[in-house]
Write an enzyme that holds these catalytic residues in place. Structure first.
Site, PDB file in Angstrom:
ATOM      1  N   HIS A 134       0.860  -1.186   0.000  1.00 51.43           N
ATOM      2  CA  HIS A 134       0.000   0.000   0.000  1.00 51.43           C
ATOM      3  C   HIS A 134       0.894   1.234   0.000  1.00 51.43           C
ATOM      4  O   HIS A 134       2.014   1.199   0.506  1.00 51.43           O
ATOM      5  CB  HIS A 134      -0.873  -0.037   1.261  1.00 51.43           C
ATOM      6  CG  HIS A 134      -1.950   0.986   1.329  1.00 51.43           C
ATOM      7  ND1 HIS A 134      -1.702   2.303   1.661  1.00 51.43           N
ATOM      8  CD2 HIS A 134      -3.293   0.890   1.135  1.00 51.43           C
ATOM      9  CE1 HIS A 134      -2.842   2.967   1.679  1.00 51.43           C
ATOM     10  NE2 HIS A 134      -3.825   2.144   1.347  1.00 51.43           N
ATOM     11  N   ASP A 209       2.791  -4.243   8.037  1.00 51.80           N
ATOM     12  CA  ASP A 209       1.508  -3.577   7.868  1.00 51.80           C
ATOM     13  C   ASP A 209       0.447  -4.668   7.949  1.00 51.80           C
ATOM     14  O   ASP A 209       0.267  -5.452   7.011  1.00 51.80           O
ATOM     15  CB  ASP A 209       1.465  -2.864   6.521  1.00 51.80           C
ATOM     16  CG  ASP A 209       0.112  -2.210   6.250  1.00 51.80           C
ATOM     17  OD1 ASP A 209      -0.790  -2.325   7.098  1.00 51.80           O
ATOM     18  OD2 ASP A 209      -0.034  -1.584   5.176  1.00 51.80           O
ATOM     19  N   GLN A 212      -4.714  -5.547   6.905  1.00 50.78           N
ATOM     20  CA  GLN A 212      -5.608  -6.496   6.260  1.00 50.78           C
ATOM     21  C   GLN A 212      -5.587  -7.874   6.909  1.00 50.78           C
ATOM     22  O   GLN A 212      -6.310  -8.774   6.472  1.00 50.78           O
ATOM     23  CB  GLN A 212      -5.232  -6.631   4.781  1.00 50.78           C
ATOM     24  CG  GLN A 212      -5.334  -5.356   3.978  1.00 50.78           C
ATOM     25  CD  GLN A 212      -6.763  -4.934   3.712  1.00 50.78           C
ATOM     26  OE1 GLN A 212      -7.685  -5.755   3.764  1.00 50.78           O
ATOM     27  NE2 GLN A 212      -6.970  -3.665   3.427  1.00 50.78           N
ATOM     28  N   LYS A 235     -11.071  -0.941   9.699  1.00 47.24           N
ATOM     29  CA  LYS A 235     -11.239  -2.156   8.913  1.00 47.24           C
ATOM     30  C   LYS A 235     -11.652  -3.344   9.774  1.00 47.24           C
ATOM     31  O   LYS A 235     -11.872  -4.443   9.245  1.00 47.24           O
ATOM     32  CB  LYS A 235      -9.938  -2.483   8.169  1.00 47.24           C
ATOM     33  CG  LYS A 235      -9.502  -1.423   7.161  1.00 47.24           C
ATOM     34  CD  LYS A 235      -8.226  -1.823   6.457  1.00 47.24           C
ATOM     35  CE  LYS A 235      -7.612  -0.691   5.664  1.00 47.24           C
ATOM     36  NZ  LYS A 235      -8.430  -0.224   4.551  1.00 47.24           N
ATOM     37  N   CYS A 376      -4.666   2.268  -3.826  1.00 49.34           N
ATOM     38  CA  CYS A 376      -3.461   2.795  -3.173  1.00 49.34           C
ATOM     39  C   CYS A 376      -2.300   1.816  -3.281  1.00 49.34           C
ATOM     40  O   CYS A 376      -1.490   1.678  -2.355  1.00 49.34           O
ATOM     41  CB  CYS A 376      -3.723   3.153  -1.713  1.00 49.34           C
ATOM     42  SG  CYS A 376      -4.902   4.496  -1.506  1.00 49.34           S
TER      43      CYS A 376
END
Length: 418
Positions: A134, A209, A212, A235, A376
């Site tokens: 991202h 990261d 997700q 999220k 993104c």
């Protein structure tokens, strides 16, 4: 709140958005949770209650409201720490989102205030990311190399959407490896253990990261092998405006403050300051109080459902969707076409049809909300030679019937452009 088994229809009743109709009486089919998830009543009401009855600034006021607000805010930190398996609540730093958490870490490298040699950075030093990142895990590192003269390197991506992992890319010059735990476009779950083992061999730090992954899988940060993990609240059925940076205590203690201001200090003189212990060293000013409390309520909700159950439900949906999308002529899946090491995010193109047209027709005529664009992650799309994709992303409240609606819509799109 605990469910006996996983009852998706019962879960859907917790989310008020699914009780509404779209224009022309169409039901909402929300397949865009990779962008931002919907919110259950339990989160909405917790935040409303705090705003209405308990709100005050935290860590400052000595009155009843101040104590209640501070207790609720710090209790949210305890909940998050437990949810991700953090060894200590002090390793949980609240930020406004994952992007701020990633920037916070990048700021520490090459900063003159950094006295730990792990954070010294200059010409000849290297930062390693991947081609599937991202923008939030690309741009901060680009800015850092511009400031310091260091070199940015990256793992490629294979044709089937896997990390093209070359351990030789990580060298004795590598200071940090920062990659996605799970791709927001491909759905790929990366081989974190192997990457972390190689990075630690050469003395490099590892940042994940996990925006997700934390919402969709049981995640134990202590067992991942990473030194730092960033994720966001919106999220994972929580509110926007709140994110988390987890870091091993000794790493966070070695990092300089990111922002200066109230509550991140121990003492201030006109010519110098000393700083509060972690995590407050990184939480300058009035924090996102009610948002953090809302995130705590989101953690309660997901814990009640059970993250193993959430993961299993999404695997069922993903398997169903992979089979169903194979029947759509001209559809090209961008990412792994099996369940192996992947999550419930499917990105694709339709031959001869721009994703923006796909998304508009799905929304206007079928009430199916998907995301279109480069998500993104423009470098990843450039790698596959495409400007954009259509992305369907699943969560605990989605059903196989909604995937059927998506497929019907895609067949209709093809007829429109035939």
């Amino acid at each position: 709140m605990t469910y006996d088994g996983f009852d998706v229809e019962k879960i859907r009743k917790d989310f008020p958005v699914f009780s509404r109709e779209l224009p022309d009486g169409r039901p909402l089919v929300y397949l865009d949770s990779g962008n931002s998830s919907q919110k259950p009543n339990q989160v909405i009401e917790t935040m409303r209650d705090h705003f209405a009855l308990h709100y005050s600034n935290v860590g400052r006021a000595m009155h009843v409201l101040g104590a209640e607000s501070t207790d609720a805010y710090e209790n949210a930190r305890d909940k998050v720490a437990g949810f991700i398996g953090a060894p200590s609540r002090d390793e949980v730093v609240f930020t406004k989102n994952a992007s701020e958490a990633l920037n916070l870490v990048a700021y520490s490298f090459g900063n003159p205030a950094s006295t730990d040699p792990r954070f010294t950075l200059g010409p000849g030093d290297e930062i390693v990311i991947s081609e599937m990142e991202h923008h939030s895990n690309i741009v901060p590192w680009q800015l850092l190399v511009q400031r310091t003269g260091a070199t940015l390197k990256w793992f490629g991506v294979t044709g089937d959407g896997r990390l093209d992992y070359d351990p030789g890319l990580i060298t004795e010059r590598t200071k940090i490896v920062s990659i996605a735990h799970q791709s927001n476009v491909l759905g790929t779950v990366n081989p974190v253990a192997a990457v972390a083992a190689r990075a630690h061999e050469v003395g490099a730090l590892v940042l994940l990261d996990a925006s997700q992954s934390v919402p969709h899988h049981p995640v134990d940060v202590a067992g991942l092998g990473a030194d730092l993990v960033a994720f966001t609240g919106h999220k994972m059925v929580g509110p926007s405006g709140i994110g988390v940076l987890w870091g091993r205590a000794e790493v966070l203690e070695a990092m300089p403050p990111f922002l200066g201001g109230g509550e991140m200090i121990e003492a201030v003189w006109m010519d110098r300051s000393t700083y509060a212990p972690i995590p407050h060293k990184f939480e300058a000013g009035t924090p996102p109080i009610v948002e953090a409390i809302g995130l705590g309520a989101a953690v309660d909700y997901l814990t009640g459902v059970g993250m193993e159950a959430v993961e299993a439900h999404e695997r069922t949906l993903t398997a169903y969707a992979l089979d169903a999308l194979r029947e759509v002529p001209g559809l090209r899946l961008i990412g792994p076409d099996t369940l192996e090491e992947r999550g419930g995010t499917l990105s694709f193109t339709l031959e001869g049809i721009h994703p923006h047209d796909v998304g508009q027709i799905l929304d206007d005529q079928f009430g199916v909300a998907v995301r279109v664009g480069h998500h993104c992650a423009r470098p990843l799309h450039l790698r596959f030679g495409i400007p954009a994709t259509t992305r369907a992303s699943f969560y605990l409240y989605n059903t196989t019937g909604e995937i059927d609606a998506l497929v019907r819509g895609l067949h209709h799109v093809q007829k429109v452009f035939a």
